[in-house]
Design a protein around this motif. Structure first.
Motif, PDB file in Angstrom:
ATOM      1  N   ILE A  27       8.609 -51.573  16.666  1.00  0.00           N
ATOM      2  CA  ILE A  27       7.436 -50.722  16.848  1.00  0.00           C
ATOM      3  C   ILE A  27       7.799 -49.544  17.749  1.00  0.00           C
ATOM      4  O   ILE A  27       7.452 -48.402  17.466  1.00  0.00           O
ATOM      5  CB  ILE A  27       6.266 -51.542  17.422  1.00  0.00           C
ATOM      6  CG1 ILE A  27       5.742 -52.507  16.360  1.00  0.00           C
ATOM      7  CG2 ILE A  27       5.136 -50.626  17.893  1.00  0.00           C
ATOM      8  CD1 ILE A  27       4.689 -53.464  16.854  1.00  0.00           C
TER       9      ILE A  27
ATOM     10  N   ASN B 135      -5.007 -61.082  11.015  1.00  0.00           N
ATOM     11  CA  ASN B 135      -3.819 -60.483  11.618  1.00  0.00           C
ATOM     12  C   ASN B 135      -4.032 -59.107  12.219  1.00  0.00           C
ATOM     13  O   ASN B 135      -3.106 -58.518  12.750  1.00  0.00           O
ATOM     14  CB  ASN B 135      -2.716 -60.347  10.557  1.00  0.00           C
ATOM     15  CG  ASN B 135      -2.253 -61.673  10.040  1.00  0.00           C
ATOM     16  OD1 ASN B 135      -2.201 -62.637  10.776  1.00  0.00           O
ATOM     17  ND2 ASN B 135      -1.940 -61.736   8.773  1.00  0.00           N
TER      18      ASN B 135
ATOM     19  N   HIS C  59      -2.064 -63.971  16.159  1.00  0.00           N
ATOM     20  CA  HIS C  59      -1.386 -63.350  15.011  1.00  0.00           C
ATOM     21  C   HIS C  59      -1.347 -61.837  15.180  1.00  0.00           C
ATOM     22  O   HIS C  59      -0.310 -61.197  14.996  1.00  0.00           O
ATOM     23  CB  HIS C  59      -2.127 -63.670  13.713  1.00  0.00           C
ATOM     24  CG  HIS C  59      -1.994 -65.081  13.282  1.00  0.00           C
ATOM     25  ND1 HIS C  59      -0.849 -65.568  12.718  1.00  0.00           N
ATOM     26  CD2 HIS C  59      -2.856 -66.108  13.340  1.00  0.00           C
ATOM     27  CE1 HIS C  59      -1.014 -66.850  12.445  1.00  0.00           C
ATOM     28  NE2 HIS C  59      -2.227 -67.195  12.820  1.00  0.00           N
ATOM     29  N   SER C  60      -2.507 -61.272  15.500  1.00  0.00           N
ATOM     30  CA  SER C  60      -2.568 -59.821  15.663  1.00  0.00           C
ATOM     31  C   SER C  60      -1.646 -59.382  16.785  1.00  0.00           C
ATOM     32  O   SER C  60      -0.990 -58.342  16.678  1.00  0.00           O
ATOM     33  CB  SER C  60      -3.990 -59.378  15.992  1.00  0.00           C
ATOM     34  OG  SER C  60      -4.881 -59.764  14.988  1.00  0.00           O
ATOM     35  N   ALA C  61      -1.608 -60.173  17.849  1.00  0.00           N
ATOM     36  CA  ALA C  61      -0.771 -59.812  18.986  1.00  0.00           C
ATOM     37  C   ALA C  61       0.688 -59.728  18.547  1.00  0.00           C
ATOM     38  O   ALA C  61       1.397 -58.773  18.865  1.00  0.00           O
ATOM     39  CB  ALA C  61      -0.938 -60.832  20.104  1.00  0.00           C
ATOM     40  N   GLU C  62       1.112 -60.724  17.788  1.00  0.00           N
ATOM     41  CA  GLU C  62       2.490 -60.753  17.282  1.00  0.00           C
ATOM     42  C   GLU C  62       2.782 -59.476  16.488  1.00  0.00           C
ATOM     43  O   GLU C  62       3.788 -58.815  16.698  1.00  0.00           O
ATOM     44  CB  GLU C  62       2.638 -61.984  16.382  1.00  0.00           C
ATOM     45  CG  GLU C  62       4.039 -62.338  16.012  1.00  0.00           C
ATOM     46  CD  GLU C  62       4.609 -63.403  16.935  1.00  0.00           C
ATOM     47  OE1 GLU C  62       5.705 -63.167  17.439  1.00  0.00           O
ATOM     48  OE2 GLU C  62       3.962 -64.443  17.153  1.00  0.00           O
ATOM     49  N   LEU C  63       1.849 -59.150  15.588  1.00  0.00           N
ATOM     50  CA  LEU C  63       2.039 -57.978  14.729  1.00  0.00           C
ATOM     51  C   LEU C  63       1.976 -56.677  15.510  1.00  0.00           C
ATOM     52  O   LEU C  63       2.486 -55.663  15.063  1.00  0.00           O
ATOM     53  CB  LEU C  63       0.953 -57.948  13.647  1.00  0.00           C
ATOM     54  CG  LEU C  63       1.195 -58.829  12.439  1.00  0.00           C
ATOM     55  CD1 LEU C  63      -0.034 -58.877  11.586  1.00  0.00           C
ATOM     56  CD2 LEU C  63       2.353 -58.277  11.633  1.00  0.00           C
ATOM     57  N   SER C  64       1.291 -56.699  16.655  1.00  0.00           N
ATOM     58  CA  SER C  64       1.167 -55.471  17.436  1.00  0.00           C
ATOM     59  C   SER C  64       2.340 -55.296  18.381  1.00  0.00           C
ATOM     60  O   SER C  64       2.336 -54.389  19.192  1.00  0.00           O
ATOM     61  CB  SER C  64      -0.125 -55.492  18.252  1.00  0.00           C
ATOM     62  OG  SER C  64      -1.211 -55.715  17.406  1.00  0.00           O
ATOM     63  N   GLY C  65       3.307 -56.183  18.288  1.00  0.00           N
ATOM     64  CA  GLY C  65       4.493 -56.015  19.106  1.00  0.00           C
ATOM     65  C   GLY C  65       4.405 -56.679  20.466  1.00  0.00           C
ATOM     66  O   GLY C  65       5.204 -56.373  21.344  1.00  0.00           O
ATOM     67  N   VAL C  66       3.438 -57.574  20.656  1.00  0.00           N
ATOM     68  CA  VAL C  66       3.375 -58.319  21.916  1.00  0.00           C
ATOM     69  C   VAL C  66       4.404 -59.444  21.832  1.00  0.00           C
ATOM     70  O   VAL C  66       4.459 -60.151  20.826  1.00  0.00           O
ATOM     71  CB  VAL C  66       1.968 -58.916  22.127  1.00  0.00           C
ATOM     72  CG1 VAL C  66       1.935 -59.789  23.376  1.00  0.00           C
ATOM     73  CG2 VAL C  66       0.932 -57.817  22.214  1.00  0.00           C
TER      74      VAL C  66
ATOM     75  N   PHE D 239      -8.527 -57.752  17.309  1.00  0.00           N
ATOM     76  CA  PHE D 239      -8.784 -58.662  18.414  1.00  0.00           C
ATOM     77  C   PHE D 239     -10.292 -58.684  18.570  1.00  0.00           C
ATOM     78  O   PHE D 239     -10.849 -57.814  19.242  1.00  0.00           O
ATOM     79  CB  PHE D 239      -8.096 -58.169  19.689  1.00  0.00           C
ATOM     80  CG  PHE D 239      -6.610 -58.059  19.552  1.00  0.00           C
ATOM     81  CD1 PHE D 239      -5.818 -59.184  19.681  1.00  0.00           C
ATOM     82  CD2 PHE D 239      -6.009 -56.849  19.260  1.00  0.00           C
ATOM     83  CE1 PHE D 239      -4.444 -59.095  19.542  1.00  0.00           C
ATOM     84  CE2 PHE D 239      -4.637 -56.760  19.118  1.00  0.00           C
ATOM     85  CZ  PHE D 239      -3.851 -57.885  19.260  1.00  0.00           C
TER      86      PHE D 239
ATOM     87  N   SER E  52      -0.706 -51.707  21.003  1.00  0.00           N
ATOM     88  CA  SER E  52       0.682 -51.547  20.541  1.00  0.00           C
ATOM     89  C   SER E  52       1.415 -50.443  21.273  1.00  0.00           C
ATOM     90  O   SER E  52       2.623 -50.321  21.153  1.00  0.00           O
ATOM     91  CB  SER E  52       0.706 -51.214  19.045  1.00  0.00           C
ATOM     92  OG  SER E  52       0.447 -52.346  18.291  1.00  0.00           O
TER      93      SER E  52
ATOM     94  N   SER F  37       8.547 -55.947  18.634  1.00  0.00           N
ATOM     95  CA  SER F  37       8.098 -54.922  19.570  1.00  0.00           C
ATOM     96  C   SER F  37       9.105 -53.777  19.647  1.00  0.00           C
ATOM     97  O   SER F  37       8.732 -52.625  19.782  1.00  0.00           O
ATOM     98  CB  SER F  37       7.847 -55.529  20.950  1.00  0.00           C
ATOM     99  OG  SER F  37       9.044 -55.976  21.505  1.00  0.00           O
TER     100      SER F  37
END
Lengths: 354, 506
Positions: B336, B350, A228-235, B353, B365, B333
């Protein structure tokens, strides 16, 4: 004030003890490797002879190709059960291309590509099978275990169908057709070491570089840690996942080429249950099946531990049945130690933080 | 019914709850009137949930006594409380979609003896009785997943009633319900009170409280603020009592200048796969250097709005970022990279990591900004950026290589904020940035928002805390049921107007 000081020294000494233990645990695969090598050196005469070592490392290389390829998959918290089948299938494709060529019925001819074409073609096919895995997993949200279980059967079946279950022999090619030299991959040497061993180290270096130094590598770890975090971080999660399975398929194809070249024949049942050895090597190397944590060097050392254990036991004359038991025990112990290390590491981090 | 007749079914005397570092409840006396709807209200952190958890046996108080029908009782567990007739329905539903209604109700206390099979007939008989009490035509064998959310809420109530609950605690029961479902729930509540069940009702929706409540209790900062009969009071009184008259601390300097709009949103609509309109035709602007706060209750659509802005949902509408249109297909992405970044609400789920290092958490990011030969990560530049961010945000961390889960909530949040800053955003979105962090870290987060806005970054943040929204917003948007119900500059905003806007259309 007496008590806080006392407390501080006490926790400091506890800390250093924990730290030492943590260090030991972190290096456990290394330590295990040394112990195993030491043990077999003592028990098996001539264990460290260069000739027998080279044979062992050649065996290890096959498993290492698969294990290195699947490490990224496991770091994303996925699994790839189809690599053994891809290995077998790709060996068969190589065999087909060399012995039967590409038949063009409408022209009534068959094209026999040179080895310099066969190898890239087979690698691309392996990569494509991996990409299909990745596509099914991301696009249709199939669990990686089930998806790759399915492709494992499909690909293995396809390998059998290619020859009706027969072995392709005589992969050295035909000088008149200009497709000789395939067996060089398996038997050729550079500076006294077989190509397979060099390939293993080069592949490990490339994969380790990708893992550590590139954006892609960071994204792989991020996805396994928290999707989820990855998705939100633009991965671009889906894209990365497809690539991860593609790499796994590619490495399996490489292993398939090397195996059939070493044997100068390809048999459709080659590589059955190889994926299990690869997974075991990855886990021994400290990569967590839960994702987000892992190392490429660890995987390489894990492959060495498994390989040396297997060959060493054979040389000692231990029965095949006991070999299985020992391997199983080693894997379970490794995972228990891994859990212990996680807890300690977390604790140490908190102590360090406060 | 005359007031003299109503008596007290449950009473708490001098309840205190002390956590390391904070006093959640300070010698609170609380009374529950028999057969009435007892409403309890207070700001986030006022202590309502703690008090309810104590009454329902989830937690044990540090000191104080509880009386049930004037007999002293202590509850060691929820089961214990339930056997005394106190049941609680939590805000989040604890139900199992793949089980039938009856199986859900009897989960963990199935009618079964020894090796005999489950007594399904008996379970279904009791379930049917309960459904009759709730006036619902739901078959006991119906699969729970086939019920609407409102009906599922009633199944939770039925679970409590199956335990012969005398006192029923409902924690924000309407936060996930539609308007008609709320009506249905209210009917059920009225029926139950007529049957002699006493209800404790927690909600943030003031209009609702006025409609259903009999008695109101207001908590503030862990203290009992006031008690009253609903018929004697009005909404502004509640807001006054809830917030007190302490001046709102102000993080904004006096003179604020804004530039051109960074973010322009026009007619943004998001419809969920189940057909609910989560964001309903929302339009607004955020100027460079402006801090815009979105106030609203849970389920008002704030999170969904932010997710649309970042391209995580399939929405309809126009978004313009620094003058160039962002279309629906623009990936997260790419958004961003073009300067929009989100600090998500649920940090654990969310945001972070957990097993990765602080450094990796921070740069994930913005890796594209520090590449050598467009391929390799420039580790020197990365280490420098991380170091600057750690200093700039005053993150307490012994080394950037440490795993982030070893950090406190506030520091984790700062790392997530640092991640967005390293992308060099033009428009920063923060969804409930102060959730679950301590007061000191809150101040740091606000100061950081202000200093970013002074650098010309547009800031959009959401909160369900009135004081926070008044403290740091240049402009305040209020959302309710997916709609934008207010868009006012801070100087024109009054707390009671915001509260009523947040309950509009519910």
């Amino acid at each position: 004030m007496n008590t806080p000081n006392e407390h501080a020294t006490k926790s400091a000494s506890m800390l250093s003890k924990d730290n030492l233990l943590l260090l030991v645990l972190k290096l456990r695969t290394f330590i295990a490797l040394f112990l195993i090598v030491g043990f077999f050196t003592a028990m098996v005469p001539g264990f460290l002879e260069p000739s027998s070592l080279i044979i062992m490392v050649k065996h290890i290389a096959i498993n290492a190709f698969l294990a290195l390829g699947i490490t990224f998959v496991i770091i994303t918290a996925g699994i790839d059960l189809s690599i053994g089948a891809i290995l077998g299938f790709c060996g068969m494709v190589a065999g087909w291309l060399i012995t039967k060529g590409i038949v063009l019925p409408m022209l009534g001819i068959a094209i026999f590509p040179s080895i310099w074409l066969v190898v890239p073609m087979v690698l691309v096919i392996g990569g494509l099978i991996g990409a299909v895995n990745g596509f099914l997993i991301t696009r249709y949200n199939v669990a990686p275990f089930i998806c790759t279980l399915g492709t494992m059967y499909v690909v293995r079946g396809a390998a059998m169908l290619l020859s009706g279950g027969e072995t392709f022999t005589g992969l050295s090619g035909n000088p008149q057709l200009g497709n000789t030299g395939f067996e060089e991959i398996g038997s050729g040497k550079l500076l006294g070491l077989p190509y397979a061993i060099w390939m293993m180290f080069v592949l490990a270096a490339v994969i380790a570089y990708i893992a550590k130094k590139t954006q892609f590598g960071r994204h792989v770890f991020a996805i396994g840690d928290n999707e989820h975090s990855a998705e939100l971080s633009g991965v671009k999660v889906n894209k990365v996942k497809v690539w991860v399975y593609t790499i796994s398929g590619l490495c399996a194809a490489l292993a398939g080429i090397v195996v059939s070249s070493q044997l100068v024949a390809s048999h459709p049942a080659t590589g059955i249950a190889f994926e299990m050895n690869a997974i075991a090597a990855v886990v021994l190397g400290g990569t967590s099946l839960a994702g987000g944590r892992g190392s490429i060097t660890g995987t390489l050392i894990g492959a060495f531990v498994i390989g040396i254990l297997a060959d060493g036991l054979v040389m000692m004359g231990v029965s095949e049945f006991w070999q299985m038991v020992v391997k199983g025990v080693v894997i379970i112990v490794a995972v228990i130690i891994d859990q212990k290390q996680n807890r300690l590491q977390h604790k140490a981090a908190i102590v360090k933080q406060t | 019914m005359a007031d003299a007749q109503t008596d007290i079914v449950m009473r708490a005397e001098g309840i205190s709850m002390i956590y390391p570092g904070t006093v959640a409840l300070n010698a609170v006396d609380y009374r529950v009137h028999r057969g009435k709807v007892n409403v309890i209200i207070g700001e986030n952190g006022a202590g309502k949930s703690t008090l309810m958890k104590i009454l329902a046996g989830v937690q044990q108080p540090s000191s104080g006594r509880i009386f049930l029908n004037e007999a002293p009782v202590t509850f060691s567990s929820t089961r214990d409380a339930a056997s005394h007739g106190v049941g609680m329905v939590h805000q989040e539903l604890n139900l199992f979609g793949n089980l039938s209604v009856a199986e859900n109700i009897f989960l963990g206390r199935e009618k079964q003896r020894g090796l005999m099979p489950l007594d399904t007939t008996e379970q279904h008989r009791i379930t049917r009785e309960l459904m009759a009490r709730l006036n619902q035509a739901i078959e006991p064998s119906e699969l729970l997943a086939n019920l609407k959310v409102g009906q599922q809420q009633l199944i939770e109530i039925a679970k409590a009633l199956a335990d012969q609950a005398d006192v029923l605690i409902l924690d924000e029961p309407t936060s996930a319900l539609s308007k008609t479902e709320v009506e249905l729930l209210f009917e059920v509540i009225r029926d139950l009170t007529a049957q002699g069940v006493s209800i404790i009702y927690i909600s943030h929706r003031l209009e609702e409280l006025m409609a259903i409540g009999d008695h109101i209790t207001i908590l503030r900062d862990g203290n009992l603020q006031s008690e009253a009969l609903i018929k004697d009071i009005d909404v502004p009184w509640i807001v006054r009592e809830m917030l007190g008259n302490d001046p709102v601390s102000d993080f904004l300097p006096a003179e604020r200048t804004f530039g051109d709009p960074v973010l322009e949103v026009r007619d943004l609509t998001l419809v969920s796969p189940t057909g609910l309109t989560l964001v309903d035709d929302v339009s607004f602007d955020v100027k460079a250097g402006e801090i815009v706060g979105i106030y609203g209750l849970m389920g008002a659509g704030r999170t969904e709005l932010m997710e649309c802005l970042l391209g995580l949902q399939r929405y309809v509408g126009d978004i313009t970022l620094s003058g160039t249109a962002v279309n629906e297909a623009t990936s997260t992405s790419e958004r961003i990279q073009r300067g929009m970044c989100l600090v998500p609400e649920d940090r654990k789920k969310n945001g972070i990591f957990p097993v990765s290092s602080v450094s990796n958490n921070m740069t994930i990011s913005s890796l594209w900004r520090r590449l050598k030969h467009r391929f390799t990560i420039d580790e020197t530049a990365e280490a420098q950026a991380v170091e600057t961010a750690i200093k700039g945000l005053s993150i307490k961390v012994s080394s950037p290589e440490i795993e982030i889960r070893a950090l406190s909530g506030g520091n984790q949040q700062k790392v997530v904020i640092g991640r967005t800053l390293l992308t060099d955003p033009k428009m920063l979105l923060l969804d409930e940035p102060t959730r679950g962090i301590d007061i000191g870290a809150k101040g740091d987060v606000f100061n950081m928002m202000v200093s970013l806005s002074q650098k010309g970054i547009g800031v959009l943040f959401s909160t369900s805390d009135l004081k926070e929204i008044m403290a740091v917003s240049d402009r305040i948007l209020v959302m309710s049921g997916g709609k934008l119900t207010a868009n006012v500059s801070r100087h024109d905003a009054t707390e009671s107007a915001l509260v009523s806007a947040s309950a509009q259309g519910l």
